[in-house]
Design a protein around this motif. Structure first.
Motif, PDB file in Angstrom:
ATOM      1  N   VAL A 110       0.851  -1.190   0.000  1.00  0.00           N
ATOM      2  CA  VAL A 110       0.000   0.000   0.000  1.00  0.00           C
ATOM      3  C   VAL A 110       0.886   1.239   0.000  1.00  0.00           C
ATOM      4  O   VAL A 110       1.760   1.398   0.848  1.00  0.00           O
ATOM      5  CB  VAL A 110      -0.936   0.018   1.224  1.00  0.00           C
ATOM      6  N   LYS A 111       0.650   2.103  -0.963  1.00  0.00           N
ATOM      7  CA  LYS A 111       1.437   3.322  -1.093  1.00  0.00           C
ATOM      8  C   LYS A 111       0.745   4.476  -0.370  1.00  0.00           C
ATOM      9  O   LYS A 111      -0.463   4.653  -0.490  1.00  0.00           O
ATOM     10  CB  LYS A 111       1.613   3.681  -2.568  1.00  0.00           C
ATOM     11  N   ILE A 112       1.515   5.245   0.365  1.00  0.00           N
ATOM     12  CA  ILE A 112       0.988   6.436   1.032  1.00  0.00           C
ATOM     13  C   ILE A 112       1.294   7.638   0.146  1.00  0.00           C
ATOM     14  O   ILE A 112       2.454   7.988  -0.063  1.00  0.00           O
ATOM     15  CB  ILE A 112       1.608   6.616   2.422  1.00  0.00           C
ATOM     16  N   ASN A 113       0.248   8.257  -0.404  1.00  0.00           N
ATOM     17  CA  ASN A 113       0.436   9.397  -1.297  1.00  0.00           C
ATOM     18  C   ASN A 113       0.778  10.677  -0.534  1.00  0.00           C
ATOM     19  O   ASN A 113       1.693  11.406  -0.905  1.00  0.00           O
ATOM     20  CB  ASN A 113      -0.811   9.624  -2.138  1.00  0.00           C
ATOM     21  N   LYS A 114       0.026  10.955   0.531  1.00  0.00           N
ATOM     22  CA  LYS A 114       0.267  12.184   1.292  1.00  0.00           C
ATOM     23  C   LYS A 114      -0.413  12.095   2.647  1.00  0.00           C
ATOM     24  O   LYS A 114      -1.330  11.296   2.857  1.00  0.00           O
ATOM     25  CB  LYS A 114      -0.245  13.408   0.539  1.00  0.00           C
ATOM     26  N   ILE A 115       0.056  12.939   3.553  1.00  0.00           N
ATOM     27  CA  ILE A 115      -0.539  13.052   4.883  1.00  0.00           C
ATOM     28  C   ILE A 115      -0.707  14.530   5.201  1.00  0.00           C
ATOM     29  O   ILE A 115       0.220  15.321   5.028  1.00  0.00           O
ATOM     30  CB  ILE A 115       0.331  12.387   5.967  1.00  0.00           C
ATOM     31  N   LYS A 116      -1.892  14.894   5.652  1.00  0.00           N
ATOM     32  CA  LYS A 116      -2.173  16.258   6.084  1.00  0.00           C
ATOM     33  C   LYS A 116      -2.505  16.255   7.574  1.00  0.00           C
ATOM     34  O   LYS A 116      -3.173  15.344   8.070  1.00  0.00           O
ATOM     35  CB  LYS A 116      -3.345  16.852   5.301  1.00  0.00           C
ATOM     36  N   ILE A 117      -2.037  17.282   8.251  1.00  0.00           N
ATOM     37  CA  ILE A 117      -2.361  17.457   9.667  1.00  0.00           C
ATOM     38  C   ILE A 117      -2.914  18.863   9.852  1.00  0.00           C
ATOM     39  O   ILE A 117      -2.398  19.825   9.272  1.00  0.00           O
ATOM     40  CB  ILE A 117      -1.128  17.236  10.562  1.00  0.00           C
ATOM     41  N   GLY A 118      -3.958  18.981  10.650  1.00  0.00           N
ATOM     42  CA  GLY A 118      -4.564  20.287  10.875  1.00  0.00           C
ATOM     43  C   GLY A 118      -5.170  20.403  12.258  1.00  0.00           C
ATOM     44  O   GLY A 118      -5.283  19.421  12.999  1.00  0.00           O
ATOM     45  N   ILE A 119      -5.564  21.621  12.600  1.00  0.00           N
ATOM     46  CA  ILE A 119      -6.209  21.920  13.881  1.00  0.00           C
ATOM     47  C   ILE A 119      -7.466  22.732  13.602  1.00  0.00           C
ATOM     48  O   ILE A 119      -7.449  23.661  12.788  1.00  0.00           O
ATOM     49  CB  ILE A 119      -5.265  22.698  14.814  1.00  0.00           C
ATOM     50  N   VAL A 120      -8.554  22.377  14.262  1.00  0.00           N
ATOM     51  CA  VAL A 120      -9.832  23.069  14.114  1.00  0.00           C
ATOM     52  C   VAL A 120     -10.303  23.534  15.488  1.00  0.00           C
ATOM     53  O   VAL A 120     -10.209  22.787  16.472  1.00  0.00           O
ATOM     54  CB  VAL A 120     -10.895  22.155  13.468  1.00  0.00           C
ATOM     55  N   GLY A 121     -10.785  24.779  15.554  1.00  0.00           N
ATOM     56  CA  GLY A 121     -11.384  25.304  16.777  1.00  0.00           C
ATOM     57  C   GLY A 121     -12.879  25.474  16.600  1.00  0.00           C
ATOM     58  O   GLY A 121     -13.336  25.960  15.558  1.00  0.00           O
ATOM     59  N   ARG A 122     -13.640  25.065  17.607  1.00  0.00           N
ATOM     60  CA  ARG A 122     -15.098  25.129  17.524  1.00  0.00           C
ATOM     61  C   ARG A 122     -15.680  25.866  18.722  1.00  0.00           C
ATOM     62  O   ARG A 122     -15.160  25.774  19.837  1.00  0.00           O
ATOM     63  CB  ARG A 122     -15.700  23.721  17.488  1.00  0.00           C
ATOM     64  N   ILE A 123     -16.763  26.573  18.473  1.00  0.00           N
ATOM     65  CA  ILE A 123     -17.549  27.190  19.534  1.00  0.00           C
ATOM     66  C   ILE A 123     -18.902  26.495  19.586  1.00  0.00           C
ATOM     67  O   ILE A 123     -19.580  26.355  18.567  1.00  0.00           O
ATOM     68  CB  ILE A 123     -17.739  28.698  19.293  1.00  0.00           C
TER      69      ILE A 123
END
Length: 359
Positions: A36-49
């Motif tokens: 299995v090939k890993i094309n890309k990885i994204k990491i993020g942060i979300v803030g919610r009210i």
């Protein structure tokens, strides 16, 4: 049966507690399958009210994402498909904006953050799918008590005599509440000195000093305001025409969000002196004296004279000098039932305050 590809977050010694304006650091554990090939990885942060009650306390439901940040941190040139099942460890550092409101969690509303990772994988037959993971995190703003004007000064609040008021008949001030200094950090103690004169004809059941937190969460046209007692101490009854004196009474400050004035969040604190009559509910009792206090997370350097030894329960915080030498924090994540509760910086310090005579 083949194992499923998965992602796991691993954090530093500070756990899921991150500082606004700094990088959210940790490790992403990636388990890849054979072929299995890993094309890309994204990491993020979300803030919610989330707002669960209106200004009048009526139940409502409102949710809004006010902050989002995402980065592609890896691509196929960084991670290649292996010939066998493989586990890889990848360090990450996601920047946090400097003006983020501190995490808070109340039944009437909350400001929460979560960290997520999305991995795009490609199978040998060309099928592409995403694997996702999320983790709640705590975000806190740094509030340096040393930069706050008058933070190190004492504060004395007096109740002055009022003509025609049966409760205040003496010529000198009847009641006095004194604290020094005026800015504190979680884990610290407020040293309280007070004089209470009962000028009424009925006894007071007890006298309470309470640290009251007032929170305002605002988003678009929705607002919720909440106030409640976060720490308290009390003394016994006071008979009519008698005086009760408090000397160096200690009120410990629990883990709390710092004093904050943000467009989405206002957090303020007051120390209140509350005499409670017989047959009167504490909730309905009226405070006779109030003193505003500031809750920060970088303590007053002038008041800090003792540092508990470093042990496995306390770790150094990654904050700028000169505080690096004595800052300590808790890294445990608290949970109440299944709800995520933010973690705040807590210090294991003791203050040596001068005894100030009451005027």
């Amino acid at each position: 049966m083949a194992k499923q590809l998965r992602l796991n977050f691993m954090f530093t010694i500070f756990g899921k507690l991150f500082i606004s304006g700094k990088n959210a650091r940790g490790v992403l554990k990636v388990y890849a399958l054979n072929g299995v090939k890993i094309n890309k990885i994204k990491i993020g942060i979300v803030g919610r009210i989330n707002i669960e009650a209106d200004e009048n306390g009526n139940p409502t439901t409102f949710e809004h994402s006010f902050y989002s940040s995402e980065e592609q941190i890896f691509n196929s040139s960084d991670l290649l498909a292996s010939e066998s099942d493989d586990e890889q460890i990848i360090e990450f550092a996601v920047p946090l904006a400097s003006n983020l409101p501190t995490s808070v969690s109340l039944k009437e509303g909350s400001i929460t953050y979560y960290l997520y990772a999305t991995m795009e994988e490609q199978f040998q037959d060309g099928v592409v799918q995403n694997v996702n993971i999320e983790s709640n995190i705590s975000v806190v703003s740094l509030v340096d008590c040393n930069t706050i004007p008058k933070a190190g000064k004492e504060k004395i609040a007096n109740t002055l005599p009022v003509t025609g008021c049966s409760c205040l008949q003496r010529q000198e001030p009847n009641d006095c509440l004194q604290i020094s200094p005026r800015a504190y950090v979680p884990g610290d103690c407020i040293k309280i000195n007070a004089v209470i004169f009962n000028a009424q004809n009925c006894p007071l059941c007890f006298v309470q000093v309470a640290l009251v937190q007032k929170v305002k969460i605002k988003c678009e046209d929705r607002t919720v305001k909440v106030q409640h007692v976060v720490s308290e101490t009390k003394h016994g009854s006071v008979m009519p025409q008698q005086v009760q004196v408090w000397h160096d009474e200690m009120l410990r400050i629990p883990p709390l969000p710092p004093t904050t004035y943000n467009k989405h969040l206002h957090v303020s604190y007051k120390l209140k002196l509350i005499p409670v009559k017989q047959n009167t509910d504490v909730v309905n009792a009226t405070a006779i004296l109030e003193v505003p206090v500031v809750i920060g997370n970088l303590p007053l350097e002038a008041s800090l004279t003792y540092l508990n030894p470093l042990n496995h329960d306390h770790v150094m915080l990654p904050i700028p000098s000169p505080y690096r030498d004595y800052a300590r924090g808790e890294n445990s994540i608290q949970r109440i039932r299944s709800k995520f509760v933010p973690t705040y910086i807590t210090y294991t310090t003791e203050r040596a305050m001068e005894n100030v005579e009451l005027q």
